[in-house]
Design a protein around this motif. Structure first.
Motif, PDB file in Angstrom:
ATOM      1  N   PHE A  61       0.794  -1.225   0.000  1.00  0.00           N
ATOM      2  CA  PHE A  61       0.000   0.000   0.000  1.00  0.00           C
ATOM      3  C   PHE A  61       0.829   1.278   0.000  1.00  0.00           C
ATOM      4  CE2 PHE A  61      -2.723  -3.237   1.797  1.00  0.00           C
ATOM      5  CZ  PHE A  61      -3.776  -3.141   0.911  1.00  0.00           C
ATOM      6  N   ARG A  62       2.004   1.242   0.563  1.00  0.00           N
ATOM      7  CA  ARG A  62       2.812   2.457   0.566  1.00  0.00           C
ATOM      8  C   ARG A  62       4.279   2.078   0.486  1.00  0.00           C
ATOM      9  NH1 ARG A  62       2.107   7.923   1.403  1.00  0.00           N
ATOM     10  NH2 ARG A  62       3.988   8.886   2.225  1.00  0.00           N
ATOM     11  N   PRO A  63       4.720   1.644  -0.712  1.00  0.00           N
ATOM     12  CA  PRO A  63       6.090   1.131  -0.825  1.00  0.00           C
ATOM     13  C   PRO A  63       7.148   2.192  -0.569  1.00  0.00           C
ATOM     14  CG  PRO A  63       4.954   1.070  -2.943  1.00  0.00           C
ATOM     15  CD  PRO A  63       3.967   1.532  -1.947  1.00  0.00           C
ATOM     16  N   GLN A  64       6.770   3.457  -0.612  1.00  0.00           N
ATOM     17  CA  GLN A  64       7.793   4.469  -0.365  1.00  0.00           C
ATOM     18  C   GLN A  64       7.994   4.733   1.126  1.00  0.00           C
ATOM     19  OE1 GLN A  64       4.749   4.896  -1.470  1.00  0.00           O
ATOM     20  NE2 GLN A  64       4.101   7.032  -1.554  1.00  0.00           N
ATOM     21  N   GLY A  65       7.238   4.086   1.989  1.00  0.00           N
ATOM     22  CA  GLY A  65       7.416   4.268   3.429  1.00  0.00           C
ATOM     23  C   GLY A  65       6.783   5.559   3.904  1.00  0.00           C
ATOM     24  N   LYS A 110       0.945  16.689   7.586  1.00  0.00           N
ATOM     25  CA  LYS A 110      -0.227  16.273   6.819  1.00  0.00           C
ATOM     26  C   LYS A 110       0.115  15.057   5.962  1.00  0.00           C
ATOM     27  CE  LYS A 110      -2.427  20.460   5.712  1.00  0.00           C
ATOM     28  NZ  LYS A 110      -2.605  21.337   4.576  1.00  0.00           N
ATOM     29  N   ASN A 111       1.277  15.162   5.275  1.00  0.00           N
ATOM     30  CA  ASN A 111       1.668  14.056   4.399  1.00  0.00           C
ATOM     31  C   ASN A 111       1.921  12.781   5.186  1.00  0.00           C
ATOM     32  OD1 ASN A 111       1.428  15.377   2.012  1.00  0.00           O
ATOM     33  ND2 ASN A 111       3.552  16.118   2.008  1.00  0.00           N
ATOM     34  N   ALA A 112       2.636  12.926   6.310  1.00  0.00           N
ATOM     35  CA  ALA A 112       2.933  11.750   7.122  1.00  0.00           C
ATOM     36  C   ALA A 112       1.642  11.123   7.623  1.00  0.00           C
ATOM     37  CB  ALA A 112       3.834  12.127   8.284  1.00  0.00           C
ATOM     38  N   LEU A 113       0.716  11.996   8.046  1.00  0.00           N
ATOM     39  CA  LEU A 113      -0.570  11.507   8.546  1.00  0.00           C
ATOM     40  C   LEU A 113      -1.319  10.795   7.437  1.00  0.00           C
ATOM     41  CD1 LEU A 113      -1.919  11.805  11.309  1.00  0.00           C
ATOM     42  CD2 LEU A 113      -3.365  13.559  10.312  1.00  0.00           C
ATOM     43  N   LYS A 114      -1.253  11.402   6.236  1.00  0.00           N
ATOM     44  CA  LYS A 114      -1.926  10.788   5.098  1.00  0.00           C
ATOM     45  C   LYS A 114      -1.355   9.397   4.840  1.00  0.00           C
ATOM     46  CE  LYS A 114      -2.410  12.365   0.736  1.00  0.00           C
ATOM     47  NZ  LYS A 114      -2.041  13.366  -0.260  1.00  0.00           N
ATOM     48  N   GLY A 115      -0.010   9.314   4.933  1.00  0.00           N
ATOM     49  CA  GLY A 115       0.639   8.028   4.738  1.00  0.00           C
ATOM     50  C   GLY A 115       0.134   7.008   5.732  1.00  0.00           C
ATOM     51  N   VAL A 133      -3.450   2.437   7.323  1.00  0.00           N
ATOM     52  CA  VAL A 133      -4.424   1.869   8.250  1.00  0.00           C
ATOM     53  C   VAL A 133      -5.706   1.502   7.524  1.00  0.00           C
ATOM     54  CG1 VAL A 133      -5.803   2.355  10.296  1.00  0.00           C
ATOM     55  CG2 VAL A 133      -3.431   3.059  10.209  1.00  0.00           C
ATOM     56  N   THR A 134      -6.120   2.365   6.583  1.00  0.00           N
ATOM     57  CA  THR A 134      -7.401   2.105   5.941  1.00  0.00           C
ATOM     58  C   THR A 134      -7.302   1.120   4.790  1.00  0.00           C
ATOM     59  OG1 THR A 134      -7.042   4.019   4.556  1.00  0.00           O
ATOM     60  CG2 THR A 134      -8.384   4.351   6.510  1.00  0.00           C
ATOM     61  N   LEU A 135      -6.058   0.833   4.374  1.00  0.00           N
ATOM     62  CA  LEU A 135      -5.841  -0.147   3.295  1.00  0.00           C
ATOM     63  C   LEU A 135      -6.588   0.227   2.028  1.00  0.00           C
ATOM     64  CD1 LEU A 135      -6.111  -3.590   5.111  1.00  0.00           C
ATOM     65  CD2 LEU A 135      -4.141  -2.138   4.894  1.00  0.00           C
ATOM     66  N   LYS A 136      -6.781   1.532   1.829  1.00  0.00           N
ATOM     67  CA  LYS A 136      -7.464   1.951   0.610  1.00  0.00           C
ATOM     68  C   LYS A 136      -6.468   1.975  -0.543  1.00  0.00           C
ATOM     69  CE  LYS A 136     -11.277   4.997   1.809  1.00  0.00           C
ATOM     70  NZ  LYS A 136     -11.474   6.423   2.005  1.00  0.00           N
ATOM     71  N   LYS A 137      -6.920   2.471  -1.645  1.00  0.00           N
ATOM     72  CA  LYS A 137      -6.045   2.729  -2.784  1.00  0.00           C
ATOM     73  C   LYS A 137      -5.308   1.480  -3.221  1.00  0.00           C
ATOM     74  CE  LYS A 137      -4.997   7.458  -1.631  1.00  0.00           C
ATOM     75  NZ  LYS A 137      -3.935   8.374  -1.338  1.00  0.00           N
ATOM     76  N   PHE A 138      -5.965   0.370  -3.167  1.00  0.00           N
ATOM     77  CA  PHE A 138      -5.305  -0.892  -3.489  1.00  0.00           C
ATOM     78  C   PHE A 138      -4.694  -0.824  -4.884  1.00  0.00           C
ATOM     79  CE2 PHE A 138      -4.844  -5.289  -2.335  1.00  0.00           C
ATOM     80  CZ  PHE A 138      -4.634  -5.892  -3.554  1.00  0.00           C
TER      81      PHE A 138
END
Lengths: 292, 344
Positions: free
Chosen positions: B293-297, B316-321, B326-331
């Motif tokens: 979900f977030r390979p860039q860490g 904001k960006n870190a929180l978004k990450g 957590v939400t596992l969206k954007k598969f």
């Protein structure tokens, strides 16, 4: 000389197990260029499933083996579907990290569920030793060797003679072209995982019988050694994995027979590094030029 | 930016660092940070050093190493052996120096042939190196074999730990921001292209590898004196994976990301102490989930700089990450965007 032949026999029986595991590595690598780090753990899962099917379900060896292979094969497909498929287009390092994650998950999940203790594998095959021209033969060793060889022949038939085998070979050569020819690439990859995992599971049962004990961390070292075997023979090449497996088994037994048992693992890693440096494509591999 | 050492930016970092040091020192004096929390704090510091040093190899230079714990063990054992006959700070420093020399030598011997390999092959080769180091230590007399060395004198203190954290992060940052670091980054982006531009790829890869190994051995020496006991299995593949999790979680290529990841994981470990037996399972799942979900860490390849620390966007960006994770969206979105990285 007799001593040497005796070591050969031991080496061939352990080598056939490495060869079975190495086949799964090499098939998966050949088809999606992923080092399936979790493959050694599929072998561990196979040993556990085998033990459960023998103790809880009281299956005889002849039934327990295929049952275990099917269960583990399905698990392999599930893992591929959940963990590897979303990453098929991403970098190879990302896929490798995921595979490491899967490996650790399996190890720790099994040790949570079954407990970290060492289980004893029930003696499903009779264990008799007989002498033949001064050499010690063990019925279990022979059973392991014969089972492994039969499975390898079966695999060769599937890969070379059947339609799914042809699909697997075509996907390994060129995924896009295979897709254009009407091959269902996703299903072929799933099938490869299923076959690879079930071979590893067979190896797991055989080792359980041979060494009597199984534990959640048993997959790590044989997994690495089988990987070394696959690289040694030329990764992606099925006969290479068999030759590599037997070679690693023989080398390991010779080192512990004539040298020191303590260093037998280190020798395997040294071989890996040497092979990777001298001929990274392995014994049967062809050298390919690097392209931009 | 001017090319002087004492420019405004470096001075501000220095002042921030010193202020942080005194803040923690004050908290220890007052008793807010009890010895119990100090253990967590030292863990964070150690793994921040290890994460940053591994990130120089993995994130900056793009060479995938799984043998980091091996170099750590060289430092730990050198320090422990010297400390046996010289149980004071001098002994620790001598041990560190010896460990650093040995691990520089070993990493050079290992790096020159193995760094010709790429990607996953390199990972397995370095894993093999780590295992070889472990097996050799297991079979040596001076290291006391499988039972390891115990009763190592406890010499760690906050000033000492802080000094090494500060120095290793500073050197790593300098490494990344120097001409060498830029050469390494270009190797990560495209090895063939950078070779065509006249970069001696082997030289820089070996340099980065040796640098990482050196810092890891220092961290190993600190580990030995923080935890009293070292055993060969402490430095097995599990430990290498622990460090890898920190690098991946913080973002491959972001040194500050590794430091932040060490802090976050240290706190998580502490909070979830009752769930210790689930920790490895959670780690393993985290690796898979992050990669999908977030390979860039958390931070990607960007660094926390003074500007970003005081800007809301970063958080904001870190929180978004985090929310992404957590939400596992954007598969599919995540899978598609990672597809941009070239596959070789």
């Amino acid at each position: 000389m007799l001593e040497f032949l005796q070591q050969m026999i031991n080496g061939l029986s352990i080598g056939s197990i490495y060869a079975l595991i190495a086949l799964g590595y090499t098939m998966v690598y050949g088809i999606i260029k992923l080092i399936n780090f979790a493959h050694g753990d599929m072998y561990m899962i196979g040993a556990y499933v085998g033990m459960i099917s023998v103790t809880t379900f009281k299956l005889p060896f002849v039934l327990a083996l295929p049952a275990t292979m099917i269960v583990t094969g399905v698990l392999g497909v599930v893992i591929e579907r959940i963990a590897y498929r979303p990453l098929r287009k991403s970098t190879r390092v990302a896929a490798l990290i995921t595979a490491i994650g899967v490996s650790f998950f399996l190890q720790n999940a099994v040790s949570r569920i079954m407990g970290a203790k060492i289980y004893t594998f029930p003696p499903v095959l009779d264990n008799r030793t007989f002498m033949f021209y001064g050499l010690r033969f063990n019925t279990q060793q022979i059973a392991i060797f014969v089972t492994a060889i039969l499975l390898m022949i079966l695999l060769q038939v599937i890969v070379k003679k059947t339609k799914v085998g042809r699909a697997m070979r075509s996907v390994a050569v060129d995924q896009d072209a295979a897709k254009l020819m009407g091959v269902n690439v996703d299903r072929t990859i799933s099938l490869t995982f299923a076959i690879g995992s079930s071979l590893a599971a067979a190896a797991g049962i055989l080792v359980g019988i041979y060494y009597n004990t199984i534990n959640p961390l048993m997959g790590f070292a044989p997994g690495l050694k089988a990987f070394v075997a696959a690289v040694f023979g030329g990764i992606g090449i099925i006969p290479g994995a068999m030759i590599g497996g037997f070679a690693i088994g023989l080398i390991e037994t010779m080192v512990s027979g004539y040298g020191s048992t303590l260093y037998k693992d280190a020798v395997v890693y040294v071989i890996l590094i040497l092979v990777l440096i001298i001929k990274p494509s392995g014994l049967l591999g062809k050298n390919r030029k690097e392209k931009v | 930016m001017k090319n002087t050492f004492l420019n405004k930016k470096n001075l501000t970092w220095l002042i921030l660092g010193v202020a942080f040091f005194f803040l923690i020192q004050l908290l220890i004096q007052v008793g807010v940070i009890t010895p119990y929390y100090r253990v967590t704090m030292y863990w964070i510091c150690l793994f921040a050093i290890l994460g940053v040093s591994l990130n120089v190899i993995i994130g900056v230079t793009g060479q995938f190493s799984l043998g980091h714990a091996g170099f750590m063990s060289i430092g730990a054992y050198s320090a422990a052996v010297v400390l046996r006959s010289m149980p004071n700070l001098t002994g620790l420093f001598i041990g560190m120096a010896i460990g650093a020399l040995i691990s520089l030598f070993v990493s050079m011997v290992v790096a020159i042939p193995t760094l010709r390999l790429k990607g996953d092959y390199l990972a397995i080769a370095t894993l093999g190196v780590g295992e070889i180091i472990r097996i050799v230590i297991l079979n040596m007399k001076i290291t006391n074999g499988a039972s390891g060395i115990s009763n190592i004198p406890y010499l760690i203190s906050w000033p000492l730990m802080f000094f090494f954290v500060f120095v290793s992060i500073m050197f790593s940052a300098n490494f990344k921001n120097s001409a060498i670091g830029r050469a390494c980054i270009s190797i990560k982006e495209d090895e063939i292209a950078s070779e065509a531009m006249g970069i001696n790829t082997t030289k820089y890869k070996v340099m980065a590898f040796m640098f990482g190994a050196l810092i890891a051995s220092l961290a190993g020496a600190l580990y030995a004196t923080t935890y009293y006991v070292i055993k060969p299995e402490t430095f097995g593949i599990n430990n290498s994976i622990n460090i890898l999790v920190i690098v991946v979680f913080g973002g491959m290529g972001s040194l500050t990301g590794s430091a932040v990841a060490a802090i976050v994981l240290g706190i998580i470990n502490n909070v979830f102490q009752p769930l210790a037996e689930w920790r490895m399972i959670i780690y393993a799942l985290a690796l898979i989930v992050i990669m999908i979900f977030r390979p860039q860490g958390l931070l990607g390849t960007s660094e926390a700089s003074l500007k970003t620390i005081f800007s809301l966007d970063t958080y904001k960006n870190a929180l978004k990450g985090l929310i992404d994770l957590v939400t596992l969206k954007k598969f599919r979105v995540a899978a598609a965007s990672t597809g941009k990285g070239k596959q070789r």
